[in-house]
Design a protein around this motif. Structure first.
Motif, PDB file in Angstrom:
ATOM      1  N   ALA A  19      -8.398  -6.705  -2.684  1.00 17.54           N
ATOM      2  CA  ALA A  19      -8.022  -7.238  -1.368  1.00 17.54           C
ATOM      3  C   ALA A  19      -6.690  -7.981  -1.457  1.00 17.54           C
ATOM      4  N   GLU A  20      -6.521  -8.745  -2.525  1.00 14.45           N
ATOM      5  CA  GLU A  20      -5.272  -9.491  -2.697  1.00 14.45           C
ATOM      6  C   GLU A  20      -4.110  -8.536  -2.984  1.00 14.45           C
ATOM      7  N   VAL A  21      -4.364  -7.472  -3.717  1.00 14.43           N
ATOM      8  CA  VAL A  21      -3.316  -6.478  -3.977  1.00 14.43           C
ATOM      9  C   VAL A  21      -2.848  -5.864  -2.657  1.00 14.43           C
ATOM     10  N   MET A  22      -3.792  -5.593  -1.753  1.00 15.74           N
ATOM     11  CA  MET A  22      -3.411  -5.024  -0.452  1.00 15.74           C
ATOM     12  C   MET A  22      -2.569  -6.020   0.348  1.00 15.74           C
ATOM     13  N   ARG A  23      -2.962  -7.294   0.321  1.00 16.59           N
ATOM     14  CA  ARG A  23      -2.181  -8.300   1.046  1.00 16.59           C
ATOM     15  C   ARG A  23      -0.774  -8.413   0.460  1.00 16.59           C
ATOM     16  N   ARG A  24      -0.694  -8.375  -0.867  1.00 15.18           N
ATOM     17  CA  ARG A  24       0.634  -8.463  -1.507  1.00 15.18           C
ATOM     18  C   ARG A  24       1.480  -7.245  -1.153  1.00 15.18           C
ATOM     19  N   ALA A  25       0.837  -6.081  -1.077  1.00 19.55           N
ATOM     20  CA  ALA A  25       1.576  -4.857  -0.724  1.00 19.55           C
ATOM     21  C   ALA A  25       2.169  -4.990   0.671  1.00 19.55           C
ATOM     22  N   ALA A  26       1.381  -5.534   1.607  1.00 11.20           N
ATOM     23  CA  ALA A  26       1.876  -5.706   2.983  1.00 11.20           C
ATOM     24  C   ALA A  26       3.016  -6.729   3.010  1.00 11.20           C
ATOM     25  N   ARG A  27       2.827  -7.834   2.263  1.00  9.91           N
ATOM     26  CA  ARG A  27       3.883  -8.857   2.229  1.00  9.91           C
ATOM     27  C   ARG A  27       5.174  -8.315   1.632  1.00  9.91           C
ATOM     28  N   ALA A  28       5.058  -7.365   0.713  1.00  6.02           N
ATOM     29  CA  ALA A  28       6.252  -6.772   0.085  1.00  6.02           C
ATOM     30  C   ALA A  28       6.933  -5.771   1.017  1.00  6.02           C
ATOM     31  N   GLY A  29       6.365  -5.572   2.212  1.00  8.16           N
ATOM     32  CA  GLY A  29       6.995  -4.689   3.189  1.00  8.16           C
ATOM     33  C   GLY A  29       6.710  -3.216   2.966  1.00  8.16           C
ATOM     34  N   LEU A  30       5.667  -2.912   2.213  1.00  9.42           N
ATOM     35  CA  LEU A  30       5.344  -1.500   1.966  1.00  9.42           C
ATOM     36  C   LEU A  30       4.674  -0.874   3.178  1.00  9.42           C
ATOM     37  N   ASP A  31       4.892   0.429   3.345  1.00  9.17           N
ATOM     38  CA  ASP A  31       4.175   1.199   4.359  1.00  9.17           C
ATOM     39  C   ASP A  31       2.954   1.883   3.743  1.00  9.17           C
ATOM     40  N   VAL A  32       3.092   2.252   2.459  1.00  4.71           N
ATOM     41  CA  VAL A  32       2.039   2.989   1.762  1.00  4.71           C
ATOM     42  C   VAL A  32       1.860   2.370   0.382  1.00  4.71           C
ATOM     43  N   VAL A  33       0.601   2.214  -0.035  1.00  9.54           N
ATOM     44  CA  VAL A  33       0.339   1.767  -1.408  1.00  9.54           C
ATOM     45  C   VAL A  33      -0.799   2.608  -1.968  1.00  9.54           C
ATOM     46  N   ALA A  34      -0.652   3.018  -3.228  1.00  4.55           N
ATOM     47  CA  ALA A  34      -1.726   3.747  -3.901  1.00  4.55           C
ATOM     48  C   ALA A  34      -2.365   2.817  -4.922  1.00  4.55           C
TER      49      ALA A  34
END
Ligand SMILES: [Zn+2]
Ligand SMILES: [Zn+2]
Length: 300
Positions: A19-34
């Motif tokens: 869950a925290e990895v997903m939040r960090r991905a959004a904060r980093a401005g990513l559109d897609v994360v695997a």
């Protein structure tokens, strides 16, 4: 579009919960994360639940492979394989959008995870074959609640009288690295791994083939994997020098492979930072168009 196609959570060796990895991905401005934890899909459910509205999750996994195939011979068949001339050529394969319930792929990843026990059992089998009078039960009793490892085998060997002290087990005659009864970590043959991923409807991408000087995957080896059904190569990765990225990019064009990228973020375990390296939108679209086992998950 910014797509980081390689990140880890604490479902494997990352430090942050999915869950925290997903939040960090959004904060980093990513559109897609695997999410590509080692040999497990255990983090996917939590990542899905916590997915921010702006983010697309590509369910994935990083499979542990070895170019020379599993180093463990089948009991009673053939000669125990020694260390290969090139050493153990580990190789990581990123798998995306496969059916997580595919029984064969699930069984192989479970086998990799359970490897410590399997590996210890295989070493005991080899020792018995070499005339050492120990059993798996002896070793398990010595290990107790601990994760079984070579020190426990060494103690069982000493207790059996085969050697005078546990330290003597760690020689080429016995269970030192490359020794007669040594068994390496279980890993998949990459050609087999590609076939497993494909038959589970997924796509396979060779991870960071030039990140580690000691474990380079050369152009010929990559061409062989392409012929076996590899979909792409991770070109943009923080441990790959730019000169290598340029040459890999040329190779992917020659071989008709997708050039992908990712940060290999492990939370605070390494310096790699989510979003530092990404795949182009076209690469992401090409991968999802080739996959039938699962679909990207849209947040919100
Ligand atoms: Zn890796
Ligand atoms: Zn990784």
């Amino acid at each position: 579009m910014r797509a980081d196609l390689h990140v880890h959570s604490n479902a494997s060796d990352g430090t942050d919960p999915p869950a925290e990895v997903m939040r960090r991905a959004a904060r980093a401005g990513l559109d897609v994360v695997a999410l590509t934890d080692h040999d497990t899909v255990a983090g996917h459910a939590q990542a899905r639940q916590a997915l921010p509205g702006s983010l697309i999750l590509v369910p994935g996994m990083e499979l542990s492979c070895r170019l020379d195939g599993p180093s463990r011979g089948q009991p009673g068949r053939g000669v125990p394989r020694g260390p290969s001339p090139r050493g153990q050529q580990s190789l990581h394969l990123l798998a995306y959008l496969f059916d997580p319930d595919d029984p064969e792929l699930a069984a192989e990843t479970r086998r990799i995870r359970d490897d410590r026990v399997l590996r210890a059992r295989a070493m005991v089998d080899r020792l018995v074959g070499l005339g050492v009078p120990i059993t798996w039960d002896d070793v398990a009793a010595i290990a107790g609640a601990a994760v079984v490892g070579r020190p426990h085998i060494a103690r069982a060997m000493a207790a059996s009288g085969a050697i005078a002290s546990p330290a003597q087990a760690f020689t080429p005659d016995w269970i030192a690295d490359g020794g007669r009864a040594y068994v390496g970590r279980y890993a998949l043959d990459p050609v087999r791994a590609i076939a497993l991923v494909r038959s589970a409807g997924g796509v396979a991408v060779l991870a960071h083939p030039r990140a580690d000087r000691a474990l380079l995957v050369d152009d010929t080896q990559i061409a062989d994997l392409a012929a076996a059904g590899l979909a792409g190569v991770e070109v943009f990765h923080p441990d790959q020098p730019e000169s290598e990225q340029a040459s890999l990019l040329g190779l992917t064009r020659d071989l008709g492979l997708v050039a992908t990228g990712g940060s290999d973020d492990h939370g605070s375990l390494t310096g790699h930072r989510i979003g530092s390296h990404t795949a182009a939108a076209g690469a992401y679209e090409s991968l999802i168009s080739q996959a039938t086992g699962a679909k990207p998950v849209h947040g919100g």
